[in-house]
Design a protein around this motif. Structure first.
Motif, PDB file in Angstrom:
ATOM      1  N   SER A   1       0.830  -1.205   0.000  1.00 17.23           N
ATOM      2  CA  SER A   1       0.000   0.000   0.000  1.00 17.23           C
ATOM      3  C   SER A   1       0.866   1.257   0.000  1.00 17.23           C
ATOM      4  CB  SER A   1      -0.980   0.000   1.177  1.00 17.23           C
ATOM      5  OG  SER A   1      -0.294   0.065   2.406  1.00 17.23           O
TER       6      SER A   1
ATOM      7  N   VAL B   1      -5.427  -1.030   2.771  1.00 21.61           N
ATOM      8  CA  VAL B   1      -5.590   0.080   3.709  1.00 21.61           C
ATOM      9  C   VAL B   1      -6.755  -0.202   4.655  1.00 21.61           C
ATOM     10  CG1 VAL B   1      -6.149   2.535   3.939  1.00 21.61           C
ATOM     11  CG2 VAL B   1      -4.501   1.779   2.209  1.00 21.61           C
TER      12      VAL B   1
ATOM     13  N   THR C   1      -0.041   5.624   4.575  1.00 23.07           N
ATOM     14  CA  THR C   1       0.678   4.422   4.150  1.00 23.07           C
ATOM     15  C   THR C   1       2.184   4.626   4.225  1.00 23.07           C
ATOM     16  OG1 THR C   1       0.398   5.058   1.818  1.00 23.07           O
ATOM     17  CG2 THR C   1      -1.215   3.517   2.748  1.00 23.07           C
TER      18      THR C   1
END
Length: 191
Positions: A45, A69, A166
Motif C-alpha cells: 500500500s 488500507v 501508508t
C-alpha cells in the motif's frame, strides 16, 4: 468463592471469543507463498499510494491497495503485534480508510471485512477480465454504485491522507524492524 470458581470455569472460553466486527483479515491470496500478509499490505500500500501512476488504468491494483488500507486500519491500531507502533500511525490509517471510502463510494459504517472481501473479489474478477463480475462483487448498500466504484478505481483522485498514512506505516514498520535487529538479537553490528 463461588464467583471465583465461576470465573475460573469461564477462562477456557475466553480464548474462543469471536473477533470484533470492526476487525478484518486478508484473504489467503493476499500474498503469494509463505510471506507475511500484513507486511505485504504495509509495503504494497505504501508503494501503491506513493506512486499512484502505477495504478492508473489498473482498477484491479487499486482495489487491492484500497483493501490493504481497509485491513491495516483495523489491524495496526488494535493488533497485539503492533503495540510498539506510534499511535499516530493507527489514527492516520483510520483517516486514510475514511478518505478512501469517501472516494470509492463505500458506506462509512460498512463492516471492514465486507469491504476487504468485496475489493479483493472485484480485483480477482478484473484480473480475469470479467468487468460484470467485478461490478457485482461490489454490492449495495456497502458500495453505493458498483460500476461507479470500478470507474473510480481505474482513475483514483488525489488521496493525500492515504498517501501520508501508508508512508508513515511503512516508515514505522521499518523503524520497529530495525530496532528489533539492533536491540533484540544479532550481534549489534559487531563482527
Amino acid at each position: 468463592m463461588r464467583r471465583i470458581a465461576t470465573l475460573v470455569a469461564l477462562l477456557p472460553l475466553a480464548g474462543c471469543a469471536v473477533a470484533p466486527a470492526s476487525h478484518a483479515v486478508l484473504p489467503n491470496d493476499a500474498v503469494v507463498g509463505a510471506g507475511d500478509p500484513t507486511r505485504a499490505a504495509i509495503i504494497g500500500s505504501a508503494y501503491a499510494f506513493a506512486s499512484p501512476g502505477t495504478m492508473a488504468g489498473r482498477p484491479d491494483a487499486a482495489a487491492r491497495a484500497a483493501a490493504q488500507v481497509e485491513f491495516l486500519a483495523t489491524e495496526i491500531p488494535a493488533g497485539p503485534r503492533w503495540t510498539g507502533y506510534d499511535r499516530l500511525v493507527g489514527q492516520e490509517l483510520v483517516a486514510a480508510r475514511d478518505e478512501l471510502r469517501l472516494a470509492l463510494g463505500v458506506a462509512p459504517d460498512a463492516p471492514p471485512q465486507v469491504v476487504v472481501d468485496a475489493l479483493y473479489n472485484a480485483s480477482r474478477a478484473l484480473r480475469s477480465g470479467d468487468q460484470a463480475a467485478a461490478a457485482l462483487a461490489l454490492p449495495g448498500p456497502v458500495f453505493r454504485d458498483g460500476p461507479a466504484t470500478l470507474a473510480r478505481l481505474g482513475d483514483l483522485p488525489p488521496l493525500p491522507r492515504t498517501r501520508l498514512a501508508t508512508a508513515l506505516t511503512n516508515q514505522e514498520f521499518l523503524r520497529v524492524e530495525q530496532d528489533g535487529r539492533i536491540n533484540g538479537g544479532g550481534d549489534g553490528g559487531k563482527d
